[in-house]
Design an enzyme around this catalytic site. Structure first.
Site, mmCIF file in Angstrom:
data_model
loop_
_atom_site.group_PDB
_atom_site.id
_atom_site.type_symbol
_atom_site.label_atom_id
_atom_site.label_comp_id
_atom_site.label_asym_id
_atom_site.label_seq_id
_atom_site.Cartn_x
_atom_site.Cartn_y
_atom_site.Cartn_z
ATOM 1 N N ALA A 142 -0.900 -9.590 -2.097
ATOM 2 C CA ALA A 142 -0.430 -10.344 -0.933
ATOM 3 C C ALA A 142 -1.327 -11.550 -0.710
ATOM 4 C CB ALA A 142 -0.440 -9.452 0.307
ATOM 5 N N ARG A 179 0.825 -1.198 0.000
ATOM 6 C CA ARG A 179 0.000 0.000 0.000
ATOM 7 C C ARG A 179 0.862 1.252 0.000
ATOM 8 N NH1 ARG A 179 -4.389 -1.117 0.119
ATOM 9 N NH2 ARG A 179 -3.769 -3.128 0.874
ATOM 10 N N ALA A 209 -6.373 -13.291 -0.055
ATOM 11 C CA ALA A 209 -5.521 -12.558 -0.989
ATOM 12 C C ALA A 209 -5.952 -11.097 -0.901
ATOM 13 C CB ALA A 209 -5.696 -13.074 -2.410
ATOM 14 N N GLU A 210 -4.974 -10.194 -0.967
ATOM 15 C CA GLU A 210 -5.263 -8.762 -0.857
ATOM 16 C C GLU A 210 -4.667 -8.043 -2.057
ATOM 17 O OE1 GLU A 210 -4.075 -7.065 2.868
ATOM 18 O OE2 GLU A 210 -3.990 -5.036 2.045
ATOM 19 N N ILE A 211 -5.458 -7.201 -2.698
ATOM 20 C CA ILE A 211 -4.954 -6.443 -3.847
ATOM 21 C C ILE A 211 -4.746 -4.990 -3.442
ATOM 22 C CG2 ILE A 211 -6.116 -7.962 -5.484
ATOM 23 C CD1 ILE A 211 -8.090 -5.535 -5.972
#
Ligand SMILES: *[C@@H]1O[C@H](CO)[C@@H](O)[C@H](O)[C@H]1NC(C)=O
Ligand SMILES: *[C@@H]1O[C@H](CO)[C@@H](O)[C@H](O)[C@H]1NC(C)=O
Ligand SMILES: *[C@@H]1O[C@H](CO)[C@@H](O)[C@H](O)[C@H]1NC(C)=O
Length: 242
Positions: free
Chosen positions: A82, A23, A179-181
């Site tokens: 992630a 981020r 999962a993180e975008i």
């Protein structure tokens, strides 16, 4: 109630990641979360623009251990993502997570292993990550204020252990695999498959798997799903829809 819970969940994990590898600093965001009607199904689905995965919510003290296995993601496009395992967030204002991130700068992809307990974020440079590696992330929190994050390269058996002590108390009632975008970026993968997603508590009387957990799907416009989630047994499969 559920909506508030999930909003808190998004808020906590997004705040946690604000200074993280994925981020940009001081990036502003507002969670845009919509509960999808599930016609009475127990595994509710929440739309948001950041996280795709699954989580269980039980009572305090339920979870002392959470684990999952996944491949190191090769991002497509301009943004990284992630993959992580977590305990808490949601209705608890502390959290414990471990995973890996990929980021893209001027076309160059870098990978990073990390773990964090609330505001205490630890990078794990001793686990150099290469695409295609199979990684297992595990969290063990035998007390609410101390525990270890364990990241293993199952491809070569190398292990990194990050202890946390006297940390902000956990509730230990949430177990999550996600999962993180980057907020509002396009989905930088075709499929993320998280396997061996399991969590349990002090008695180990019940092992929680991904199947039956609540789902988080990515939708940037209400109802238009960009990343969908399915669970089966101990697997969470996240697909780019568009
Ligand atoms: C992402 O999109 C949502 C919904 O359109 C918006 O509310 C939010 O401010 C955006 N966040 C970022 C960081 O761009
Ligand atoms: C993981 O193991 C593979 C195979 O030995 C190796 O190529 C890769 O660099 C290793 N990655 C880490 C994290 O050490
Ligand atoms: C759960 O644990 C948290 C953190 O220790 C605590 O603040 C909260 O009051 C607990 N909730 C219940 C219902 O015991």
């Amino acid at each position: 109630m559920r909506l508030n819970s999930a909003l808190t969940f998004i808020f906590l994990f997004v705040s946690a990641a604000l200074s993280g590898p994925l981020r940009e600093k001081d990036q502003s965001w507002v969670p845009n979360l919509v509960k999808k009607s599930t016609n009475g199904a127990s595994d509710d689905v929440y739309y948001n623009y950041l996280l795709a995965g699954a989580y269980w919510e039980e009572t305090n003290g339920t979870f002392t251990f959470a684990t999952a296995t996944f491949n190191v993601p090769v991002p497509s496009g301009q943004h990284g993502y992630a993959v992580w395992v977590g305990i808490d967030g949601i209705t608890c204002n502390s959290w414990f997570t471990a995973g890996i991130s990929s980021s893209v700068t001027d076309g160059k992809i870098t990978y990073l292993a990390w773990s964090e307990w609330a505001d205490d974020k630890q990078y794990l440079p001793n686990l150099a990550i290469a695409p295609g590696d199979v990684i297992r992330a595990s969290l063990n929190a035998p007390s609410a204020t101390s525990g270890v994050a364990i990241l293993e390269n199952l491809t070569n058996g190398r292990t990194v252990v990050q202890p946390f002590d006297a940390a902000q108390p956990l509730c230990r009632r949430i177990a999550a695999w996600s999962a993180e975008i980057q907020a509002n970026a396009s989905i930088p993968f075709d499929t993320v498959k998280i396997t061996n997603a399991r969590a349990y508590g002090p008695s180990s009387q019940r092992v929680y798997e991904a199947a039956g957990a609540q789902k988080l799907e990515i939708s940037q416009k209400n109802g238009v799903v960009m990343a969908s989630v399915s669970t089966e047994g101990s697997s969470v499969t996240i697909h780019r829809v568009q």
